[in-house]
Design a protein around this motif. Sequence first.
Motif, PDB file in Angstrom:
ATOM      1  N   GLY A 174      45.627  69.039 -22.428  1.00  0.00           N
ATOM      2  CA  GLY A 174      46.489  69.724 -23.376  1.00  0.00           C
ATOM      3  C   GLY A 174      45.846  69.859 -24.740  1.00  0.00           C
ATOM      4  O   GLY A 174      44.621  69.788 -24.889  1.00  0.00           O
ATOM      5  N   LEU A 175      46.692  70.037 -25.749  1.00  0.00           N
ATOM      6  CA  LEU A 175      46.228  70.358 -27.089  1.00  0.00           C
ATOM      7  C   LEU A 175      47.251  69.857 -28.110  1.00  0.00           C
ATOM      8  O   LEU A 175      48.461  69.942 -27.890  1.00  0.00           O
ATOM      9  N   ILE A 176      46.751  69.352 -29.234  1.00  0.00           N
ATOM     10  CA  ILE A 176      47.616  68.932 -30.342  1.00  0.00           C
ATOM     11  C   ILE A 176      47.315  69.814 -31.542  1.00  0.00           C
ATOM     12  O   ILE A 176      46.157  69.973 -31.934  1.00  0.00           O
ATOM     13  N   VAL A 177      48.355  70.374 -32.144  1.00  0.00           N
ATOM     14  CA  VAL A 177      48.241  71.102 -33.403  1.00  0.00           C
ATOM     15  C   VAL A 177      48.965  70.261 -34.445  1.00  0.00           C
ATOM     16  O   VAL A 177      50.178  70.054 -34.368  1.00  0.00           O
ATOM     17  N   SER A 178      48.218  69.774 -35.424  1.00  0.00           N
ATOM     18  CA  SER A 178      48.758  68.777 -36.344  1.00  0.00           C
ATOM     19  C   SER A 178      48.628  69.219 -37.789  1.00  0.00           C
ATOM     20  O   SER A 178      47.719  69.960 -38.162  1.00  0.00           O
ATOM     21  N   THR A 179      49.537  68.718 -38.609  1.00  0.00           N
ATOM     22  CA  THR A 179      49.405  68.828 -40.061  1.00  0.00           C
ATOM     23  C   THR A 179      48.560  67.650 -40.564  1.00  0.00           C
ATOM     24  O   THR A 179      48.389  66.658 -39.852  1.00  0.00           O
ATOM     25  N   PRO A 180      48.068  67.705 -41.803  1.00  0.00           N
ATOM     26  CA  PRO A 180      47.413  66.524 -42.373  1.00  0.00           C
ATOM     27  C   PRO A 180      48.334  65.301 -42.404  1.00  0.00           C
ATOM     28  O   PRO A 180      47.880  64.180 -42.158  1.00  0.00           O
ATOM     29  N   THR A 181      49.618  65.515 -42.669  1.00  0.00           N
ATOM     30  CA  THR A 181      50.563  64.394 -42.643  1.00  0.00           C
ATOM     31  C   THR A 181      50.590  63.749 -41.274  1.00  0.00           C
ATOM     32  O   THR A 181      50.635  62.520 -41.140  1.00  0.00           O
ATOM     33  N   GLY A 182      50.551  64.561 -40.220  1.00  0.00           N
ATOM     34  CA  GLY A 182      50.601  64.049 -38.859  1.00  0.00           C
ATOM     35  C   GLY A 182      49.264  63.603 -38.308  1.00  0.00           C
ATOM     36  O   GLY A 182      49.182  63.195 -37.141  1.00  0.00           O
ATOM     37  N   SER A 183      48.225  63.654 -39.129  1.00  0.00           N
ATOM     38  CA  SER A 183      46.904  63.291 -38.621  1.00  0.00           C
ATOM     39  C   SER A 183      46.819  61.837 -38.193  1.00  0.00           C
ATOM     40  O   SER A 183      45.992  61.466 -37.358  1.00  0.00           O
ATOM     41  N   THR A 184      47.683  60.971 -38.750  1.00  0.00           N
ATOM     42  CA  THR A 184      47.671  59.547 -38.392  1.00  0.00           C
ATOM     43  C   THR A 184      48.585  59.236 -37.213  1.00  0.00           C
ATOM     44  O   THR A 184      48.767  58.064 -36.878  1.00  0.00           O
ATOM     45  N   ALA A 185      49.143  60.272 -36.592  1.00  0.00           N
ATOM     46  CA  ALA A 185      50.052  60.067 -35.461  1.00  0.00           C
ATOM     47  C   ALA A 185      49.322  60.366 -34.145  1.00  0.00           C
ATOM     48  O   ALA A 185      48.246  59.836 -33.889  1.00  0.00           O
ATOM     49  N   TYR A 186      49.886  61.237 -33.322  1.00  0.00           N
ATOM     50  CA  TYR A 186      49.320  61.538 -31.997  1.00  0.00           C
ATOM     51  C   TYR A 186      47.879  62.047 -32.122  1.00  0.00           C
ATOM     52  O   TYR A 186      47.013  61.735 -31.309  1.00  0.00           O
TER      53      TYR A 186
END
Length: 283
Positions: A174-186
């Motif tokens: 799959g693929l994750i599209v993340s914000t900088p805020t969410g960079s420390t998450a999934y």
Amino acid sequence: MHGYIYLDIYISLDKNFLPVNLKDMLNFLFFCKSEIKVPKEFLETIGAFGINLKNPDEVIDNRALSGILVLGGDGTLLKAVPYAYEYDLPILGVNMGKFGFLTEITLEELPQVLKLWVEGSLTFDERTLLEAKYQDKVEVFLNEGAILKGPVGRIITLDLKIDGEEFIEIYGDGLIVSTPTGSTAYNLSAGGPVVHPRVRAMIITPICSFKINHKPFLIPEDSTLEVILKEGEEEVHLLLDGRTNLFIEPKQPVRFHRAKRPLKLVSSPTKSYLTILKEKFTW
């Protein structure tokens, strides 16, 4: 569950600490971590500042709202994001969870933060929100939108376009599209980079790519990313901030782009983002 807290309590805060011009009650939407025991200190503080907590599901007129108050962890705060976006309200997150990258405020800091709030001298962090559009459904998210294979476990193939230009084909889980805020998450768990929230970027992280040279990469936050699932029998999900789960079909594009406005988030008055980062990761 979120709901009301009734403020028939004894106030023990030092009255000299409270703002002199406190006249009107502040109205906050309230989100609370399920099965939490609300601390006495929290009740005393919001009572002292004349805060009226509202159930989000029962709000009719949002014009009288001052903000959103979250008591819990980051998962609880993420549930409040759609309300914050719809009503254009800042979020104050009081940490009662384990990690607390988003819910930065401690119970001890809460009186100081509320004092600044009612005095009009509180500043807010602006965090980029992304918008995901699939068919007739449109939702904003703060951390990540993840396209994931289903329970059968077969590898899926995703075609990526950036600003209308064919880019690469992702072949994997799959693929994750993340914000900088969410960079420390999934994103981080999948091998993506930690990105400071002030960096204006969208993070694209393949999940267990069959092509090992496919690595996480950043694109400008004002880009439009289009992801198309190719033919296959696998059940594929679009998961947004862990709260919204949509099934996606082959040949039906999922589009990601920056939301019209950012999220306003109350940050700790005593710790910087870098300090919190070091503490959470024990760097």
